[in-house]
Design an enzyme around this catalytic site. Sequence first.
Site, PDB file in Angstrom:
ATOM      1  N   SER A 114       0.823  -1.202   0.000  1.00  0.00           N
ATOM      2  CA  SER A 114       0.000   0.000   0.000  1.00  0.00           C
ATOM      3  C   SER A 114       0.864   1.263   0.000  1.00  0.00           C
ATOM      4  CB  SER A 114      -0.957  -0.027   1.197  1.00  0.00           C
ATOM      5  OG  SER A 114      -1.855   1.048   1.156  1.00  0.00           O
ATOM      6  N   ASP A 258      -3.267   5.690  -3.590  1.00  0.00           N
ATOM      7  CA  ASP A 258      -2.047   5.172  -2.982  1.00  0.00           C
ATOM      8  C   ASP A 258      -1.423   4.108  -3.888  1.00  0.00           C
ATOM      9  OD1 ASP A 258      -4.005   3.264  -2.655  1.00  0.00           O
ATOM     10  OD2 ASP A 258      -3.314   2.628  -0.687  1.00  0.00           O
ATOM     11  N   ASP A 260      -1.514   0.807  -4.178  1.00  0.00           N
ATOM     12  CA  ASP A 260      -2.306  -0.264  -4.785  1.00  0.00           C
ATOM     13  C   ASP A 260      -3.670   0.216  -5.260  1.00  0.00           C
ATOM     14  OD1 ASP A 260      -3.027   0.002  -2.048  1.00  0.00           O
ATOM     15  OD2 ASP A 260      -3.950  -1.980  -2.066  1.00  0.00           O
TER      16      ASP A 260
END
Length: 497
Positions: A114, A258, A260
Site C-alpha cells: 500500500s 495510494d 495499490d
Amino acid sequence: MPKILYIEELMEVSGVKFGTSGARGLALAMSDEVCYAYTKAFLTHLETSKGIKAGGEVAIAGDLRPSSPRICAAVAKAAEDMGYKALYCGEIPSPAVAYYGFCNEVPSVMVTGSHIPDDRNGIKYNTAFGEILKQDEEGIRSQKVEIPEGVFDEQGFFVEPHELGAVYKAAEDEYIKRYSDFFSSDTLAGLRLGVYEHSCVGRDTMKNIYEKLGAKVIGLGRSEKFIPVDTEAIRPEDVKLASNWARESEFDALLSADGDCDRPLIADEKGQWLRGDVAGILCARFLKADAVATPVSCNSALELSEEFKSVKRTRIGSPYVIAAMKEASESGSKMVVAYEANGGFLTNSDFVLGDKTLSALPTRDAVILHIALLVEMKNRGCRLSDLLTTLPERYTISDRLKEFPTQMSNKKLSEFSAQTPVQNNLNIELIFGELCGQVKSVDTTDGVRVNFANKEVIHLRPSGNAPELRCYNEAGSEKRAIELNQACMEIMTAWQE
C-alpha cells in the site's frame, strides 16, 4: 523429508505479521518460503472452512514495488503446488483483482504494501466473496503447512526462479467495464482532469476509465521509482505539487490514489487535497446510502449532516467496517456503504440508477469515490470546492510519528487508561489541557480518542501496518485543526527522546 512450518511460529520468527490489511513486513523478511507458506495456509483455511476445492482458479496481482513480482511468484507456486490454477493478472489495482475474484467466485491475492516505503511489502488475501476477516486470520494463523524439499535455499528463497507466465488481462478489463458499462460515455464530458500518477499501480487504469466516461485526462508526475504516497498523511511534496499543477493549468480536479489504488486522493480546482473522511461523506450521499459504517477516527460531520438513517463507528481497519456493513445489511438496511479516513470506499449493496446496476464491491476502492464526487459536482453545476460547503464545518488534520514501535505506542497510551475515568481525564488534561481544556469523554474503541468540552478532538493510535503513532485532530476551523495537530506532534516527538 518435507519441512513442516507452523504459521503462528513463523509469524514470530519472520516478523511478517497480520495487521488490518493482511500480512506485512520487511521485503527481505518476506522470503519466498514465508510467502509460500502463508499462501498455503490461506488456501488450506478456505478448503476447511469455506468448502473450496483444489482445481479452481486463484487470481494474483501485485503493485509496482521491486519485490512484488518475486512475491507474486511465490504465491503462484504455492497455489499451483496445491492443485490450483494461478492466474497472474499483472500489475493492477487491489480492487480490480478482488472484483474479479468476487465476480467469478474464486480466491484472490494482492501483493502490496500500500502506502508504506518499498523496503516493506505485504499480501492481501481475499476469499471468493470478500476480504478475509479476523476469524479468517485466526484460521490462517492456526495452520501448519508442508514445505517441499529442494525448492528453497537456506535463506528461504527459490533455488530455481518460478516463472509467472503471461499476464491474464481479463481482471483489469472487467474492472474497467464495471464503470464504463454502468456510467454513460458522457458522464464526465467537459471535465479536465489531472491524474497524479506517481507509482500508483492503477495510474493507467484510472486514466482509461475516466477517458471512457468522456473526460479530458492529463497524466502528471509519473515515477519509475516507488513513492510511498499516504492518503491519510499527505506528504508536503504532494501538497506543493497539487498546488503548482492547479496554478499552472486549469483542472476541474486532480485525482490519484495510494500504491495499490484502493485509497483515493482527490483535489479541488485550487489543488487542495480533500480529506478522505470528508470525501467519503459526499460519496455516501451520492449513492443515497441509508447505513454508513466508518472508523471512530473519521470526521464527525457524518453525524452532524443528518443525511443517513444509521451510522456505525468501528475500530480502524477494513475487517471492522466490513463486519459492520454486514450487520447493517442483515438488519434490513437497503443501501449499505462504508469508508475509512484514508478515503477507501466500500459498498455492501448494489447501486441502481435507472435500468443499470453497479454491483456491491465490499473492499476498498478509489475509483467509485472519484466518479461520485465528479458527477455530483457536474449535477450541481458547481466547483469541487463548493461541494464541501454543503457539509457541516468540521475539520480534521492527521499526521504520524514514524519509527515509533507499536509496543512503545501501547505503553505510552496506557498512561491515559487509568483505573477510574476521573483519574484518566486528569492524566490527559495534564498533557493536553493547555491545548484543549477540560475532557468531556474518552473513547478507547481504537487507541485513545479524547473529546474535549470545547468540541475539539485529539485521537492517538498506533498504526496497524507500520511502526508509527498516528495523531488525528478535529476542530471547528481548518486553522485551529492544523495548530492543534502541530502542537500534538511536538508533544509526541518528545516521547521519542
